[in-house]
Write a protein that holds these residues in place. Structure first.
Motif, mmCIF file in Angstrom:
data_model
loop_
_atom_site.group_PDB
_atom_site.id
_atom_site.type_symbol
_atom_site.label_atom_id
_atom_site.label_comp_id
_atom_site.label_asym_id
_atom_site.label_seq_id
_atom_site.Cartn_x
_atom_site.Cartn_y
_atom_site.Cartn_z
ATOM 1 N N VAL A 30 8.919 6.312 13.098
ATOM 2 C CA VAL A 30 9.734 6.794 11.978
ATOM 3 C C VAL A 30 9.416 6.012 10.708
ATOM 4 N N TRP A 31 9.323 4.682 10.825
ATOM 5 C CA TRP A 31 9.039 3.863 9.643
ATOM 6 C C TRP A 31 7.623 4.107 9.120
ATOM 7 N N LEU A 34 7.656 7.381 7.343
ATOM 8 C CA LEU A 34 8.334 7.245 6.052
ATOM 9 C C LEU A 34 7.422 6.583 5.028
ATOM 10 N N ALA A 37 4.838 9.063 3.949
ATOM 11 C CA ALA A 37 5.419 10.073 3.065
ATOM 12 C C ALA A 37 5.595 9.534 1.650
ATOM 13 N N VAL A 38 6.070 8.284 1.527
ATOM 14 C CA VAL A 38 6.240 7.682 0.204
ATOM 15 C C VAL A 38 4.889 7.526 -0.486
#
Length: 360
Positions: A30-31, A34, A37-38
């Motif tokens: 998940v991290w 993320l 994505a950023v």
């Protein structure tokens, strides 16, 4: 009995079937996702904003097409063609027939603004303020250069033209058949999420159409009103000031401040009486637009707090430049619609759970 036979083996930390390892792998995934994505948002900020601008432009085209449909019950393609031809005719009339005079006025306005800024700096120095005219010029230069990193990538004329053409073509494709692309996005979602997606998409489209309609009405009222009133009062460059005021009206709050500064500077270049008249015209037009048009159209559609819009414009302008300023209001409106629809869906789910538990 052998100790190995009596001992029950359990998965170790390196075993993927371990519940602990699986849980930690999910958290790490998940991290990592993320972070990726950023990074993609940062790297692809310009194309993402161009796509968002195309969606907003397509919404405006769709609103015009629906409006023409109320008058002429013809096919959607013909109605969209009428809207595009009308916009093209307006642009040709504005920038081709009056292009030479507007260009001359723009050059003269630049000289007037620099002269007025120098006069203000000298006046402040006489009052004891340790600010020089060069400080004002440097401040304006820094403000223009700090609009963001995204516009630097398309700062050339070729980049601006290419990006504008791409945005326009994408908006036309979407406006021709918006439901086709809506169904394509819904196809990528699970079946139980598609009904809520259609509801959110319809609500966003309705909100953006109302928001853009109110914005266009405000732009027309401010632009034409400023032009006619300044022309009647003998203020220099009334036509150019009217066009700039109408364009800047697309940016609530910030646009009004920029256009007001230009009107006042140019007005006082013709004398104190003309400057006071220009200030009065600006105040009257802003009052009419802010207290009559915007509450009746835009605020009924979105009900966005002015401080929220201004804060979003400052943030998006610092991050993404001029494009961010233009898109701050629509993006905030879409986020607000999504949160409202999501809240309604959660309340409906809680209500159904309570009814089920009470009947059970």
């Amino acid at each position: 009995m052998n100790d190995r036979q009596t001992h029950i083996e359990e998965p170790g930390p390196s075993e993927l079937h371990s519940a602990l390892v699986a849980h930690e792998m999910k958290r790490a995934g998940v991290w990592i996702a993320l972070g990726i994505a950023v990074a993609l948002v940062v790297l692809l900020a310009q194309p993402i904003l161009l796509i968002m601008a195309a969606l907003v432009l397509a919404t405006m085209m769709d609103g015009g097409t629906r409006l023409v449909g109320r008058i002429a019950p013809i096919g959607r393609g013909w109605r969209l063609t009428i809207v595009l031809l009308a916009v093209l005719a307006f642009l040709v009339y504005t920038f081709y027939l009056t292009g030479s005079s507007l260009a001359a006025q723009a050059q003269a306005m630049r000289v007037i603004v620099e002269t007025q800024v120098t006069r203000i700096g000298g006046w402040l120095q006489r009052l004891g303020v340790s600010t020089t005219p060069e400080d004002f010029k440097n401040l304006a230069t820094q403000a223009m250069s700090s609009l963001g990193r995204v516009t630097a990538a398309v700062g050339t004329v070729v980049g601006i033209i290419t990006s504008s053409v791409m945005m326009l073509v994408l908006a036309i494709f979407i406006a021709v058949e918006p439901k086709l692309y809506e169904r394509g996005v819904a196809w990528m979602l699970p079946m139980n999420k598609r009904v809520s997606f259609y509801a959110v998409a319809d609500r966003m489209g309705w909100t953006l159409r109302r928001l853009m309609f109110g914005r266009l009405i405000g732009m027309a009222v401010e632009g034409v009103g400023v032009w006619l009133l300044l022309w009647a009062g003998g203020v220099p460059m009334a036509a150019l000031l009217g066009i700039l005021t109408g364009l800047f009206a697309f940016l609530p709050n910030i646009g009004a401040i920029i256009s007001g500064v230009l009107i006042i500077l140019v007005g006082f270049s013709g004398g104190t009486s003309i400057g006071l008249y220009a200030l009065g015209v600006y105040l009257v037009v802003q009052i009419v637009d802010g207290y009559l048009i915007v509450p009746m159209v835009a605020k009924r559609a979105t009900d966005l707090a002015p401080a929220l819009v201004l804060g979003a414009q400052i943030l998006f302008g610092a991050l993404f430049g001029i494009m961010g300023l233009f898109l701050a209001d629509p993006i905030v409106a879409m986020i607000k619609v999504y949160l409202e629809e999501r809240s309604k869906a959660l309340e409906a789910e809680r209500g159904s759970i309570i009814v089920t538990q009470s009947t059970g």
